[in-house]
Structure formats: C-alpha cells, structure tokens
Enzyme design. Sequence first.
Site, PDB file in Angstrom:
ATOM      1  N   LYS A 173      32.730 -64.884   8.651  1.00  0.00           N
ATOM      2  CA  LYS A 173      31.834 -65.505   7.666  1.00  0.00           C
ATOM      3  C   LYS A 173      31.687 -67.001   7.957  1.00  0.00           C
ATOM      4  CE  LYS A 173      32.683 -62.325   3.850  1.00  0.00           C
ATOM      5  NZ  LYS A 173      31.343 -61.900   3.484  1.00  0.00           N
ATOM      6  N   GLU A 215      34.996 -58.003  -7.041  1.00  0.00           N
ATOM      7  CA  GLU A 215      33.858 -57.121  -6.754  1.00  0.00           C
ATOM      8  C   GLU A 215      33.382 -56.501  -8.067  1.00  0.00           C
ATOM      9  OE1 GLU A 215      34.475 -54.967  -2.652  1.00  0.00           O
ATOM     10  OE2 GLU A 215      36.299 -54.776  -3.827  1.00  0.00           O
ATOM     11  N   ASP A 261      44.063 -52.550   0.863  1.00  0.00           N
ATOM     12  CA  ASP A 261      42.642 -52.598   1.224  1.00  0.00           C
ATOM     13  C   ASP A 261      42.119 -54.037   1.339  1.00  0.00           C
ATOM     14  OD1 ASP A 261      40.237 -51.064   1.718  1.00  0.00           O
ATOM     15  OD2 ASP A 261      39.472 -51.863  -0.171  1.00  0.00           O
ATOM     16  N   ARG A 271      29.683 -36.939  18.233  1.00  0.00           N
ATOM     17  CA  ARG A 271      29.603 -35.527  18.617  1.00  0.00           C
ATOM     18  C   ARG A 271      28.217 -34.934  18.373  1.00  0.00           C
ATOM     19  NH1 ARG A 271      34.440 -33.657  14.994  1.00  0.00           N
ATOM     20  NH2 ARG A 271      33.180 -35.031  13.713  1.00  0.00           N
ATOM     21  N   ASP A 317      38.423 -58.392  11.409  1.00  0.00           N
ATOM     22  CA  ASP A 317      38.465 -58.587   9.955  1.00  0.00           C
ATOM     23  C   ASP A 317      37.197 -59.383   9.688  1.00  0.00           C
ATOM     24  OD1 ASP A 317      38.662 -59.602   7.397  1.00  0.00           O
ATOM     25  OD2 ASP A 317      40.841 -59.593   7.448  1.00  0.00           O
ATOM     26  N   HIS A 318      36.189 -58.719   9.120  1.00  0.00           N
ATOM     27  CA  HIS A 318      34.875 -59.372   9.092  1.00  0.00           C
ATOM     28  C   HIS A 318      34.875 -60.650   8.256  1.00  0.00           C
ATOM     29  CE1 HIS A 318      34.417 -56.933   5.427  1.00  0.00           C
ATOM     30  NE2 HIS A 318      33.615 -57.885   5.045  1.00  0.00           N
ATOM     31  N   LYS A 342      38.287 -54.524  -8.393  1.00  0.00           N
ATOM     32  CA  LYS A 342      36.992 -53.856  -8.466  1.00  0.00           C
ATOM     33  C   LYS A 342      36.518 -53.786  -9.903  1.00  0.00           C
ATOM     34  CE  LYS A 342      37.407 -51.327  -4.221  1.00  0.00           C
ATOM     35  NZ  LYS A 342      36.411 -52.117  -3.501  1.00  0.00           N
ATOM     36  N   HIS A 398      42.078 -59.274   4.285  1.00  0.00           N
ATOM     37  CA  HIS A 398      41.145 -60.375   3.982  1.00  0.00           C
ATOM     38  C   HIS A 398      41.820 -61.569   3.287  1.00  0.00           C
ATOM     39  CE1 HIS A 398      38.264 -57.476   5.144  1.00  0.00           C
ATOM     40  NE2 HIS A 398      38.103 -56.883   3.980  1.00  0.00           N
ATOM     41  N   LYS A 421      39.156 -52.350  10.656  1.00  0.00           N
ATOM     42  CA  LYS A 421      40.146 -52.131   9.614  1.00  0.00           C
ATOM     43  C   LYS A 421      39.907 -50.740   9.033  1.00  0.00           C
ATOM     44  CE  LYS A 421      38.985 -52.948   4.964  1.00  0.00           C
ATOM     45  NZ  LYS A 421      38.918 -53.597   3.721  1.00  0.00           N
TER      46      LYS A 421
HETATM   47  P1  NAP Z   1      31.773 -42.390   9.329  1.00  0.00           P
HETATM   48  O1  NAP Z   1      30.506 -42.686   8.623  1.00  0.00           O
HETATM   49  O2  NAP Z   1      32.613 -41.232   8.881  1.00  0.00           O
HETATM   50  O3  NAP Z   1      31.441 -42.217  10.877  1.00  0.00           O
HETATM   51  C1  NAP Z   1      32.364 -41.716  11.799  1.00  0.00           C
HETATM   52  C2  NAP Z   1      31.682 -41.628  13.144  1.00  0.00           C
HETATM   53  O4  NAP Z   1      32.617 -41.107  14.094  1.00  0.00           O
HETATM   54  C3  NAP Z   1      30.480 -40.713  13.173  1.00  0.00           C
HETATM   55  O5  NAP Z   1      29.505 -41.269  14.040  1.00  0.00           O
HETATM   56  C4  NAP Z   1      31.038 -39.420  13.774  1.00  0.00           C
HETATM   57  O6  NAP Z   1      30.001 -38.692  14.329  1.00  0.00           O
HETATM   58  C5  NAP Z   1      32.017 -40.009  14.785  1.00  0.00           C
HETATM   59  N1  NAP Z   1      33.088 -39.089  15.171  1.00  0.00           N
HETATM   60  C6  NAP Z   1      33.948 -38.428  14.355  1.00  0.00           C
HETATM   61  N2  NAP Z   1      34.779 -37.641  15.074  1.00  0.00           N
HETATM   62  C7  NAP Z   1      34.441 -37.815  16.386  1.00  0.00           C
HETATM   63  C8  NAP Z   1      34.930 -37.298  17.604  1.00  0.00           C
HETATM   64  N3  NAP Z   1      35.922 -36.402  17.657  1.00  0.00           N
HETATM   65  N4  NAP Z   1      34.346 -37.688  18.745  1.00  0.00           N
HETATM   66  C9  NAP Z   1      33.334 -38.585  18.753  1.00  0.00           C
HETATM   67  N5  NAP Z   1      32.830 -39.116  17.610  1.00  0.00           N
HETATM   68  C10 NAP Z   1      33.370 -38.734  16.444  1.00  0.00           C
HETATM   69  O7  NAP Z   1      32.759 -43.638   9.320  1.00  0.00           O
HETATM   70  P2  NAP Z   1      32.355 -45.188   9.162  1.00  0.00           P
HETATM   71  O8  NAP Z   1      32.238 -45.502   7.723  1.00  0.00           O
HETATM   72  O9  NAP Z   1      31.228 -45.506  10.054  1.00  0.00           O
HETATM   73  O10 NAP Z   1      33.699 -45.908   9.653  1.00  0.00           O
HETATM   74  C11 NAP Z   1      34.075 -46.004  11.006  1.00  0.00           C
HETATM   75  C12 NAP Z   1      35.349 -46.846  11.093  1.00  0.00           C
HETATM   76  O11 NAP Z   1      35.083 -48.148  10.600  1.00  0.00           O
HETATM   77  C13 NAP Z   1      36.500 -46.301  10.242  1.00  0.00           C
HETATM   78  O12 NAP Z   1      37.715 -46.572  10.877  1.00  0.00           O
HETATM   79  C14 NAP Z   1      36.392 -47.114   8.961  1.00  0.00           C
HETATM   80  O13 NAP Z   1      37.622 -47.220   8.298  1.00  0.00           O
HETATM   81  C15 NAP Z   1      35.950 -48.453   9.520  1.00  0.00           C
HETATM   82  N6  NAP Z   1      35.211 -49.289   8.563  1.00  0.00           N
HETATM   83  C16 NAP Z   1      34.050 -48.847   7.996  1.00  0.00           C
HETATM   84  C17 NAP Z   1      33.352 -49.675   7.124  1.00  0.00           C
HETATM   85  C18 NAP Z   1      32.037 -49.245   6.506  1.00  0.00           C
HETATM   86  O14 NAP Z   1      31.416 -50.067   5.819  1.00  0.00           O
HETATM   87  N7  NAP Z   1      31.590 -48.038   6.710  1.00  0.00           N
HETATM   88  C19 NAP Z   1      33.847 -50.951   6.814  1.00  0.00           C
HETATM   89  C20 NAP Z   1      35.033 -51.380   7.412  1.00  0.00           C
HETATM   90  C21 NAP Z   1      35.697 -50.543   8.284  1.00  0.00           C
HETATM   91  P3  NAP Z   1      30.098 -37.105  14.616  1.00  0.00           P
HETATM   92  O15 NAP Z   1      30.656 -36.481  13.391  1.00  0.00           O
HETATM   93  O16 NAP Z   1      28.701 -36.695  14.954  1.00  0.00           O
HETATM   94  O17 NAP Z   1      30.999 -36.960  15.794  1.00  0.00           O
END
Ligand code: NAP
Length: 484
Positions: free
Chosen positions: A182, A216, A235, A51, A177-178, A331, A240, A148
Amino acid sequence: MVSRVIPVERFDLVIFGGTGDLARRKILPGLHRRYLAGQMPEDSQIIGAARADLDEQGYRDLIRDAIKEFGDPKDQDETRLGDFLNHISYVSIDATGEKGWGTLAEKIRPGLIHAYYFSVGPGLFGDLAERLHKHGIADERSRIVVEKPFGHDLESARALNRVLAEHFDECQVYRIDHYLGKETVQNLMAVRFANILFEPLWNSQYVDHIQITVSETVGVGGRGAYYDKSGAMRDMVQNHLMQLLCLIAMEPPSRFGPDEVRDEKLKVIRALEPVDPHHIVRGQYSATADEPSYRDDAGDPRSLTESFIALKCHISNWRWSGTPFYLRTGKKLKARESEIVVVFKDAPHLIFGQESGQHCNTLAIRLQPNEGMTLGMTIKDPGPGGMRLIDVPLDMTFAEALGEDIDDAPDAYERLIMDVMRGNQTLFMRGDEVEAAWGWTDPIIAGWQDRGEVPKPYDVGSSGPEDAMMLMHRDGRRWREIKE
Ligand code: NAP
C-alpha cells in the site's frame, strides 16, 4: 510530477490458480493496469494455469469478464484491453498429477525473467515446487510468489518454508502481505526515514502510546467455515497488523534494501513481549433483526473463534520500553478504516494553566480510506476570551495534495507483482520473519484456548466489545473513534 519508474525486463509469468478468485479479482486486473501504464514490456507473456479445461480463447474471455467486473471503470478501452489479452495464454494443468506440465515447459522461453504465482491453497505449494523442477521449468533466476495465509501456526509455517526451500533459495521466494504494497505503508517509511522532524521524537521518551486499528464493515459471509478455523488473530494480527507494527517500531535500516529492512522488522518481532491475558479482548458480532450473528455465519452455534480482537503489547528494547502498542481489528464494525496513530506525550509543563486543559500531539496515518496523514496540533482558540487551547488537524489527504498522480499510483497488488519482476524483495516477508510472527502469536492463542475463554458479544456497527474500550480506559487512554 516526474516519476522515475524502475523498468521491468521481459517476463513470462505463470499464474497457477489462474481461474480462481484472487487471479480474477486482483492479479489480472492489476497486470492490466500496469500494462496500460506502459510498465509491462511488450514481449512479456502471462500464462494462466488451472485444472479447468479451457482453450486460449475461453481463458481470455474469462479474464476479459474479470477485468470488466473488477478493473477500474476508466481503464476499459476495448482496443487496449484486446492488446493486453493478446499477451495471455492458458494451460490446463494438474498440480498433483502429470497433466499439462509438458505443454507449460514448451511455453516458457529461455533467457527471460520467469515468475510463478502460486495462487492456490498452500497444500499445493510442495507439488508445484517439485514439478516445476522435475520438468526443468524453474531455474536459479526463477521467482515464486506465495499468498497468505502462510501457515496456520509456527509448525505449519516451518513445514511450508521447508517445502519451498527444498527447491528454491530464499532469495527466490516472494511471500505476499498486500498491506506492504500500500502506498501509505511505504509512505510511513518515507515519513520516518526521509524527514528529520519525527525521528528524534520517535521513542518512549516522547511517544505515549501507539494505536493500530484495522476495522472492517463486512462479516465473514460465505467464508464462515474457513474463517472459523482462523479468527482475527491469525487472519489479521499475525500478518497485516504485525507488519504495520514492525514498520512503525523498527530501527532505521542502513539502506532501503530487502535484507536491511527485513532484518530490522525481525528484530521488532523478536523483541515483542508475551501478552498478558488481561490485555486481550476477543469478540464476536451478535445478530441483528436483519443479519446473522458470527456464529450463524460460521455455522457453529458454539464457536469460540473471534471476529474481533484488541490487545496491548510491549516491545522490549531501548527505543520502546514503556510505550504500549494497542492493536485492534474486527469485522462488522462501524466503518472500514485502517489507521495508525502515534500519540505523543503531553507537554512537560502547562504554562497556560489548568483551565487550558490537557492536549497532546498526534500523528495519524490513514491507510484506507482517503490515504493520508494528519498531524494533530494544539493552537489558540481564535477570538477573545483568554488563552483557550484547541486541537486542530494539519491534514494531508494524498488525493488532495497529489491530485491525479495518486489516482494513477499502482495499487498494492500491482506494485508487488512488478517488484517480483524487478527482483526486489523489500516489501515481501522473509521466511524467518513469518516464523517469528507465529512464534509470538501461537502462545497467545494457546493461552485463551487452554483457559476456554468465550469471546464477548458486540453489536454490528459498533467499535467492538465494551471491554476493548476498557482496555484503554484502564490506562487513562482512549481509542481514536472509528469514523463512519
Ligand atoms: P480459489 O478461488 O479457490 O481458486 C483456486 C484456484 O486453484 C483455481 O484456479 C483452481 O482451478 C486452482 N486449482 C485448484 N486445485 C488445483 C490443482 N490440483 N491443480 C491446478 N490448479 C488447481 O482460491 P483463491 O481465492 O483464488 O485463493 C488462492 C490463494 O490465494 C489461496 O491460498 C488463498 O488463501 C489466497 N488468497 C486469496 C485471496 C482472495 O481475495 N481470494 C486473498 C488473499 C489470499 P481448478 O479448480 O480449475 O483447478
């Protein structure tokens, strides 16, 4: 070493959530590395979508910073980075509204591979799937990638599967599932199915037990409120550790194809017996003089969520009947380590007498750190003094054995994203697999919730609660030490 990399066709990849943590930390630095390795066709494009009101340059600057912060320090050549950024554009879009969809539709080029990475919370999957179709952006060749957690329990996983199935065929859905990306996890399959050495011994007749540890050192930190609704079982174990268990326990598939491998994994999950409550130990880390406790991190002084779990489970089939599988993850433990250990039975008869002691072979597969395998062998202690036996490791650390080739190997995200482009689902979870995993996990969680069980405290930097040690000791076994 000659590597035969399967080429990737030209693609348009849209990353919804392109400004988020996962995109900045993993997806874009990973794509950058594949670009440098020559695996991203020149005419491919990556479109970030979120957004935030950013213009193209603003988004490229954001990604440049992310690659500098999270990318490999040796891959920071400015010219090449600039070339990579030229493949990137941005669309400001709202998944839940109409803003930006027309612009995105104009950017997607017909006739190429189209992949849509849903790097957003699962609550947006339905909106995205629906709008991709409504705006004619997705077709039957399109692929979607989801992250995930895939659901919170069986019911929510089914609901997510239903939402995706309304617009996409199962063969278009790539559930990440990363762990499956690996290098060592894939090597596990190579070791099992490309060598004759182990397969005859890979059953309850010769294997005493199998241990899987994912430990971890980090706590839940800033993710406390989110993690507290999940816990180690949801989690880590449901995804995993279950995936590792499947790969170690499954029957040989007829070929290394997506459905053949996933059918065999599914059979393992379906053969898992319900877990006896006495075979589960849950824990929470305690506070130290300098650091908060799990409950402090979670922001709930009465939280009953586990930051550690150890359990013993059984697979009811011909191969594994009678061989326990011990899983543990937590953890703020002693070290960061992921390891699978296959502990073979003792030799059937001791010809060297009681004084030579009990010895058994082990095969340890280390996923991190220092990916590699160690075969524990029993040999004679060198020198005079009779037939004393000692256990020695036959060690193959991949970095030593394979030198630079392992350094250049793609990391899990890189490999998986390229597999999406190749249309290879082997290392992704199928919908029925995820549901079966929740189907096994849900009653275990419901059980401890009904019993109102309180997790056991454990010290930061330890190997978990004492009861987790007892889980093994009661069976006359011991966990492999988590090494610092
Ligand atoms: P995040 O940092 O909160 O990012 C969310 C993203 O979604 C942002 O780019 C946000 O940008 C966008 N977004 C939110 N609402 C939106 C909407 N209505 N329309 C369009 N874009 C929207 O989350 P994240 O950590 O990257 O995680 C993303 C997904 O991956 C989640 O399901 C999480 O569980 C999964 N995941 C993350 C990790 C990790 O290491 N981070 C690891 C495994 C899985 P705007 O607010 O600008 O729209």
